[in-house]
Scaffold this motif. Structure first.
Motif, PDB file in Angstrom:
ATOM      1  N   GLN A 140      -4.340  11.281 -14.722  1.00  0.00           N
ATOM      2  CA  GLN A 140      -4.375  11.230 -16.180  1.00  0.00           C
ATOM      3  C   GLN A 140      -3.066  11.743 -16.778  1.00  0.00           C
ATOM      4  O   GLN A 140      -2.520  12.739 -16.305  1.00  0.00           O
ATOM      5  CB  GLN A 140      -5.513  12.107 -16.709  1.00  0.00           C
ATOM      6  N   PHE A 141      -2.611  11.077 -17.839  1.00  0.00           N
ATOM      7  CA  PHE A 141      -1.463  11.551 -18.609  1.00  0.00           C
ATOM      8  C   PHE A 141      -1.960  12.400 -19.759  1.00  0.00           C
ATOM      9  O   PHE A 141      -2.971  12.082 -20.382  1.00  0.00           O
ATOM     10  CB  PHE A 141      -0.664  10.373 -19.177  1.00  0.00           C
ATOM     11  N   SER A 142      -1.238  13.486 -20.054  1.00  0.00           N
ATOM     12  CA  SER A 142      -1.546  14.358 -21.185  1.00  0.00           C
ATOM     13  C   SER A 142      -0.240  14.817 -21.808  1.00  0.00           C
ATOM     14  O   SER A 142       0.761  14.981 -21.099  1.00  0.00           O
ATOM     15  CB  SER A 142      -2.301  15.604 -20.729  1.00  0.00           C
ATOM     16  N   PRO A 143      -0.250  15.058 -23.131  1.00  0.00           N
ATOM     17  CA  PRO A 143       0.948  15.635 -23.725  1.00  0.00           C
ATOM     18  C   PRO A 143       1.260  16.983 -23.072  1.00  0.00           C
ATOM     19  O   PRO A 143       0.360  17.787 -22.822  1.00  0.00           O
ATOM     20  CB  PRO A 143       0.566  15.814 -25.199  1.00  0.00           C
ATOM     21  N   LEU A 144       2.514  17.194 -22.787  1.00  0.00           N
ATOM     22  CA  LEU A 144       2.970  18.460 -22.207  1.00  0.00           C
ATOM     23  C   LEU A 144       3.444  19.345 -23.355  1.00  0.00           C
ATOM     24  O   LEU A 144       4.307  18.947 -24.137  1.00  0.00           O
ATOM     25  CB  LEU A 144       4.092  18.190 -21.202  1.00  0.00           C
ATOM     26  N   TYR A 169      12.018  16.259 -29.006  1.00  0.00           N
ATOM     27  CA  TYR A 169      11.617  15.935 -27.635  1.00  0.00           C
ATOM     28  C   TYR A 169      10.133  15.558 -27.611  1.00  0.00           C
ATOM     29  O   TYR A 169       9.369  15.932 -28.492  1.00  0.00           O
ATOM     30  CB  TYR A 169      11.812  17.146 -26.713  1.00  0.00           C
ATOM     31  N   PHE A 170       9.753  14.840 -26.561  1.00  0.00           N
ATOM     32  CA  PHE A 170       8.347  14.607 -26.268  1.00  0.00           C
ATOM     33  C   PHE A 170       8.192  14.643 -24.756  1.00  0.00           C
ATOM     34  O   PHE A 170       9.145  14.368 -24.015  1.00  0.00           O
ATOM     35  CB  PHE A 170       7.830  13.298 -26.877  1.00  0.00           C
ATOM     36  N   ALA A 171       7.018  15.034 -24.311  1.00  0.00           N
ATOM     37  CA  ALA A 171       6.815  15.222 -22.872  1.00  0.00           C
ATOM     38  C   ALA A 171       5.375  14.908 -22.513  1.00  0.00           C
ATOM     39  O   ALA A 171       4.452  15.144 -23.300  1.00  0.00           O
ATOM     40  CB  ALA A 171       7.151  16.659 -22.486  1.00  0.00           C
ATOM     41  N   TYR A 172       5.205  14.380 -21.296  1.00  0.00           N
ATOM     42  CA  TYR A 172       3.876  14.080 -20.777  1.00  0.00           C
ATOM     43  C   TYR A 172       3.766  14.571 -19.345  1.00  0.00           C
ATOM     44  O   TYR A 172       4.725  14.489 -18.567  1.00  0.00           O
ATOM     45  CB  TYR A 172       3.586  12.575 -20.819  1.00  0.00           C
ATOM     46  N   SER A 173       2.579  15.050 -19.030  1.00  0.00           N
ATOM     47  CA  SER A 173       2.276  15.467 -17.663  1.00  0.00           C
ATOM     48  C   SER A 173       1.357  14.434 -17.033  1.00  0.00           C
ATOM     49  O   SER A 173       0.668  13.688 -17.729  1.00  0.00           O
ATOM     50  CB  SER A 173       1.599  16.839 -17.665  1.00  0.00           C
ATOM     51  N   LEU A 174       1.367  14.422 -15.712  1.00  0.00           N
ATOM     52  CA  LEU A 174       0.471  13.576 -14.941  1.00  0.00           C
ATOM     53  C   LEU A 174      -0.294  14.486 -13.996  1.00  0.00           C
ATOM     54  O   LEU A 174       0.301  15.257 -13.240  1.00  0.00           O
ATOM     55  CB  LEU A 174       1.269  12.532 -14.151  1.00  0.00           C
ATOM     56  N   ASP A 175      -1.645  14.430 -14.084  1.00  0.00           N
ATOM     57  CA  ASP A 175      -2.515  15.320 -13.314  1.00  0.00           C
ATOM     58  C   ASP A 175      -3.612  14.523 -12.631  1.00  0.00           C
ATOM     59  O   ASP A 175      -3.987  13.452 -13.088  1.00  0.00           O
ATOM     60  CB  ASP A 175      -3.207  16.325 -14.238  1.00  0.00           C
ATOM     61  N   GLY A 179       3.196  15.626 -11.746  1.00  0.00           N
ATOM     62  CA  GLY A 179       4.552  15.455 -12.252  1.00  0.00           C
ATOM     63  C   GLY A 179       4.565  15.455 -13.763  1.00  0.00           C
ATOM     64  O   GLY A 179       3.531  15.631 -14.412  1.00  0.00           O
ATOM     65  N   TYR A 180       5.749  15.218 -14.309  1.00  0.00           N
ATOM     66  CA  TYR A 180       5.922  15.190 -15.756  1.00  0.00           C
ATOM     67  C   TYR A 180       7.247  14.521 -16.083  1.00  0.00           C
ATOM     68  O   TYR A 180       8.095  14.319 -15.203  1.00  0.00           O
ATOM     69  CB  TYR A 180       5.910  16.616 -16.344  1.00  0.00           C
ATOM     70  N   TYR A 181       7.412  14.202 -17.359  1.00  0.00           N
ATOM     71  CA  TYR A 181       8.733  13.826 -17.864  1.00  0.00           C
ATOM     72  C   TYR A 181       8.928  14.428 -19.241  1.00  0.00           C
ATOM     73  O   TYR A 181       7.972  14.707 -19.957  1.00  0.00           O
ATOM     74  CB  TYR A 181       8.952  12.298 -17.883  1.00  0.00           C
ATOM     75  N   SER A 203       4.811   5.601 -11.995  1.00  0.00           N
ATOM     76  CA  SER A 203       3.804   5.737 -13.061  1.00  0.00           C
ATOM     77  C   SER A 203       4.357   6.507 -14.249  1.00  0.00           C
ATOM     78  O   SER A 203       4.135   6.114 -15.404  1.00  0.00           O
ATOM     79  CB  SER A 203       2.556   6.455 -12.534  1.00  0.00           C
ATOM     80  N   LEU A 204       5.064   7.591 -13.987  1.00  0.00           N
ATOM     81  CA  LEU A 204       5.663   8.376 -15.064  1.00  0.00           C
ATOM     82  C   LEU A 204       6.682   7.545 -15.839  1.00  0.00           C
ATOM     83  O   LEU A 204       6.689   7.544 -17.074  1.00  0.00           O
ATOM     84  CB  LEU A 204       6.330   9.637 -14.502  1.00  0.00           C
ATOM     85  N   LEU A 205       7.550   6.839 -15.107  1.00  0.00           N
ATOM     86  CA  LEU A 205       8.569   6.027 -15.769  1.00  0.00           C
ATOM     87  C   LEU A 205       7.919   4.893 -16.561  1.00  0.00           C
ATOM     88  O   LEU A 205       8.344   4.595 -17.685  1.00  0.00           O
ATOM     89  CB  LEU A 205       9.561   5.482 -14.743  1.00  0.00           C
ATOM     90  N   GLN A 206       6.885   4.281 -16.027  1.00  0.00           N
ATOM     91  CA  GLN A 206       6.199   3.206 -16.749  1.00  0.00           C
ATOM     92  C   GLN A 206       5.539   3.745 -18.019  1.00  0.00           C
ATOM     93  O   GLN A 206       5.550   3.086 -19.061  1.00  0.00           O
ATOM     94  CB  GLN A 206       5.153   2.518 -15.864  1.00  0.00           C
ATOM     95  N   HIS A 207       4.987   4.951 -17.951  1.00  0.00           N
ATOM     96  CA  HIS A 207       4.404   5.579 -19.143  1.00  0.00           C
ATOM     97  C   HIS A 207       5.479   5.758 -20.213  1.00  0.00           C
ATOM     98  O   HIS A 207       5.243   5.481 -21.401  1.00  0.00           O
ATOM     99  CB  HIS A 207       3.766   6.919 -18.768  1.00  0.00           C
ATOM    100  N   LEU A 208       6.659   6.206 -19.796  1.00  0.00           N
ATOM    101  CA  LEU A 208       7.773   6.367 -20.740  1.00  0.00           C
ATOM    102  C   LEU A 208       8.159   5.013 -21.340  1.00  0.00           C
ATOM    103  O   LEU A 208       8.331   4.906 -22.559  1.00  0.00           O
ATOM    104  CB  LEU A 208       8.978   7.008 -20.043  1.00  0.00           C
ATOM    105  N   LEU A 209       8.300   3.996 -20.506  1.00  0.00           N
ATOM    106  CA  LEU A 209       8.659   2.665 -21.006  1.00  0.00           C
ATOM    107  C   LEU A 209       7.611   2.155 -21.996  1.00  0.00           C
ATOM    108  O   LEU A 209       7.967   1.618 -23.056  1.00  0.00           O
ATOM    109  CB  LEU A 209       8.810   1.687 -19.838  1.00  0.00           C
ATOM    110  N   ASP A 210       6.344   2.321 -21.676  1.00  0.00           N
ATOM    111  CA  ASP A 210       5.269   1.893 -22.580  1.00  0.00           C
ATOM    112  C   ASP A 210       5.349   2.640 -23.904  1.00  0.00           C
ATOM    113  O   ASP A 210       5.217   2.044 -24.980  1.00  0.00           O
ATOM    114  CB  ASP A 210       3.899   2.102 -21.938  1.00  0.00           C
TER     115      ASP A 210
END
Length: 148
Positions: free
Chosen positions: A4-8, A41-47, A54-56, A84-91
């Motif tokens: 799952q992605f969540s705001p970091l 800035y904006f950031a997302y975590s992956l859990d 991971g996160y970006y 997955s993280l990079l695709q989330h950023l692209l989306d």
């Protein structure tokens, strides 16, 4: 259950700051890391099952985004989470009318360069002796993905 992605945010950042420190030769201070969790800035975590994978962290300026940091836990590398993280950023960028995504990557980071190449990033410039490394200094590759 899938990851799952969540705001970091600063409030949930402790395990991700630990990942940051593990993933960098010269990590940011805690204050810099936390500053990068506030606007612009904006950031997302992956859990997965409360495990940080991971996160970006990225920064928006007008219609451009700069990918500041992207890290996958060393225990989970090679499983497609970076993609997955990079695709989330692209989306995210496509949904917000971003025209370009910029990043810097160490020239020795072949896995990341391959990930970015496959996502449509192109090499724009090389910064000589940009990153500190165990052997002194290392070049940075500046890459861009044109979205619009």
């Amino acid at each position: 259950m899938k990851p799952q992605f969540s705001p970091l945010t600063i409030q949930n950042s402790d395990p991700y700051f630990e990942l940051h420190k593990q993933g960098q030769y010269s990590p940011w201070s805690r204050k810099i890391f936390e500053d990068c969790l506030t606007k612009p800035y904006f950031a997302y975590s992956l859990d997965h099952d409360n495990q940080p994978l991971g996160y970006y962290i990225a920064m928006t300026v007008l219609d451009e985004v700069t990918l500041m940091d992207i890290v996958v836990s060393s225990a989970h590398q090679g499983n497609g989470f970076g993609k997955s993280l990079l695709q989330h950023l692209l989306d995210h960028c496509n949904q917000n009318n971003i025209q370009q995504i910029w990043l810097e990557v160490r020239e020795s980071n072949a896995a990341a360069i391959n990930l970015y190449d496959n996502a449509g990033f192109i090499l724009v410039e090389q910064r000589v002796n940009y990153y500190p490394s165990a052997k002194g200094k290392e070049d940075a590759l500046i890459m861009c993905c044109y979205l619009g």
